[in-house]
Design a protein around this motif. Structure first.
Motif, PDB file in Angstrom:
ATOM      1  N   LEU A  90     -61.526   9.294  26.435  1.00 14.67           N
ATOM      2  CA  LEU A  90     -62.342   8.133  26.805  1.00 14.67           C
ATOM      3  C   LEU A  90     -62.580   7.220  25.610  1.00 14.67           C
ATOM      4  N   SER A  91     -62.754   7.821  24.424  1.00 17.09           N
ATOM      5  CA  SER A  91     -62.918   7.007  23.218  1.00 17.09           C
ATOM      6  C   SER A  91     -61.716   6.100  22.998  1.00 17.09           C
ATOM      7  N   GLU A 107     -59.313   0.719  23.484  1.00 19.74           N
ATOM      8  CA  GLU A 107     -58.292  -0.158  24.064  1.00 19.74           C
ATOM      9  C   GLU A 107     -58.910  -1.299  24.871  1.00 19.74           C
ATOM     10  N   GLY A 108     -60.223  -1.241  25.016  1.00 19.00           N
ATOM     11  CA  GLY A 108     -60.911  -2.307  25.740  1.00 19.00           C
ATOM     12  C   GLY A 108     -60.816  -2.197  27.258  1.00 19.00           C
ATOM     13  N   ARG A 109     -60.414  -1.024  27.726  1.00 18.59           N
ATOM     14  CA  ARG A 109     -60.296  -0.824  29.170  1.00 18.59           C
ATOM     15  C   ARG A 109     -61.679  -0.662  29.811  1.00 18.59           C
ATOM     16  N   GLN A 110     -61.768  -0.988  31.099  1.00 18.10           N
ATOM     17  CA  GLN A 110     -63.058  -0.925  31.791  1.00 18.10           C
ATOM     18  C   GLN A 110     -63.168   0.280  32.731  1.00 18.10           C
ATOM     19  N   GLY A 168     -63.074   4.669  40.879  1.00 21.58           N
ATOM     20  CA  GLY A 168     -62.831   5.507  39.718  1.00 21.58           C
ATOM     21  C   GLY A 168     -64.059   5.589  38.836  1.00 21.58           C
ATOM     22  N   TYR A 169     -63.863   5.673  37.532  1.00 22.03           N
ATOM     23  CA  TYR A 169     -64.963   5.835  36.595  1.00 22.03           C
ATOM     24  C   TYR A 169     -65.069   4.628  35.679  1.00 22.03           C
ATOM     25  N   GLU A 170     -66.287   4.160  35.476  1.00 25.84           N
ATOM     26  CA  GLU A 170     -66.532   3.116  34.485  1.00 25.84           C
ATOM     27  C   GLU A 170     -66.446   3.804  33.117  1.00 25.84           C
ATOM     28  N   ILE A 171     -65.518   3.370  32.303  1.00 20.88           N
ATOM     29  CA  ILE A 171     -65.179   4.083  31.074  1.00 20.88           C
ATOM     30  C   ILE A 171     -66.354   4.179  30.113  1.00 20.88           C
TER      31      ILE A 171
END
Lengths: 207, 207
Positions: A21-22, A27-30, A64-67
DNA sequence: TAGATTGTTAATCGATTAACAATC
DNA sequence: TAGATTGTTAATCGATTAACAATC
């Protein structure tokens, strides 16, 4: 559905999830999914969902999951949303490399005291925090004074059990042991082992 | 009763048994028992007997195990009764500590080539074998030429996957990965991970 | 809505343990 | 022999997976 007797093996996977997740955060993914995480980690999506379900509901059906959110939650669950002081024993090649290791930054740990028996090392400054190496005779008192809970052993095998004993007596409750020997501690103290030889020997069988 | 599809988790414990037996050998002891080994390792005696039974019968009822014999047998089973050449990528603090690590001696591994991308490191000599650091562009060819099967990755996380790819393409079949990232390799290649942060984070939950 | 993905259940799979006959 | 410990079986325990209703 949370908090009572989570399997050890589940806890063991959480830091790996957190690490992934880090990367996604960096990577700036959401948003991610159990499928994507599983693909990255070589784990089934079902296992990831099941593991997380021990602690609560962190996702949204269909999405899905909010990162950032899941990242924060895992940091809280693992109690690495704070900074743990770490006492390191052994200031040889290995101990020095550990003390200098930049990878602890931001992951919840900082090595704030270093110990050795070698008079030529005592007093020299070392590590990210540039702390003076102390004589190992000061280990117990330092742990008590600073209420340190986490220790790292990077001594030769023959000293590891003695150091562990001193650590435990002073109140340490988690030990990362780089010495190539199994140590005995009370059941309320956790130990993790790092031994590259064991790692390599786990693979040669298959060659 | 031997050789077909031994559980991975059993293979994973054998190096720990071997390590304990090495100590007993060094202590000059002759005979041990599953009970004694279990006590030393914090494992049930039944599990040790069951694990060993996958490979044959190594003990004597009423007596136990002849230490030197069992030690030799485990070294053969794990294929560490020979010397494996290891290619190390990454000659920073961590790589240097690994290259200098004396603990590989007599355990089946010797680091005979070291690679980095840093021009100021290339050509300098390093490690137990005092080998010259090579440019990482020579990695694949070196692995092929020397038929190296075992690699160690000690690079930053962002280079680990690329290095793994090069290693695998050149014929490496076992990778010890110190980089803090999960890497993807074909299923016939084994990977073991060493990440002190993961080790520490596996314990803080319980504090 | 239609499509996607969660959280959870139940079934499957695998590992550990207890117990003991065999036997040194 | 008497005592001890192995190797193995069967039972127990626990973890993983497949499947799907719920729902965003």
């Amino acid at each position: 559905m949370a908090k009572r007797s989570i399997p050890d093996i589940v806890i063991g996977r959480l830091p790996v999830y957190l690490r992934a997740l880090s990367f996604l955060v960096a990577e700036g993914r959401q948003i991610t999914s159990s499928q994507e995480l599983g693909d990255r980690l070589g784990i089934s999506s079902a296992q990831i969902r099941k593991d997380l379900s021990h602690f609560g509901e962190f996702g949204k059906q269909g999405t899905g999951y909010e990162i950032n959110f899941l990242h924060d939650q895992l940091r809280q669950i693992l109690k690495v949303d704070r900074m743990w002081e770490v006492a390191l024993v052994g200031a040889g090649n290995l101990g020095k490399a550990i003390a200098d290791y930049a990878g602890f930054a931001g992951k919840g740990f900082v090595i704030t005291s270093i110990f050795d028996t070698d008079g030529t090392k005592i007093g020299t400054r070392m590590g990210i925090e540039n702390v003076a190496v102390m004589d190992v005779s000061a280990l117990g008192q330092t742990i008590r004074d600073r209420e340190i809970s986490v220790g790292i052993i990077a001594t030769p095998a023959e000293h590891a059990q003695g150091v562990a004993r001193t650590m435990v007596d002073a109140g340490i409750r988690a030990i990362l042991n780089y010495a190539p020997i199994t140590i005995t501690v009370p059941s309320n103290v956790r130990v993790q082992y790092i031994d590259p030889v064991v790692g390599l020997q786990r693979m040669t069988y298959y060659l």
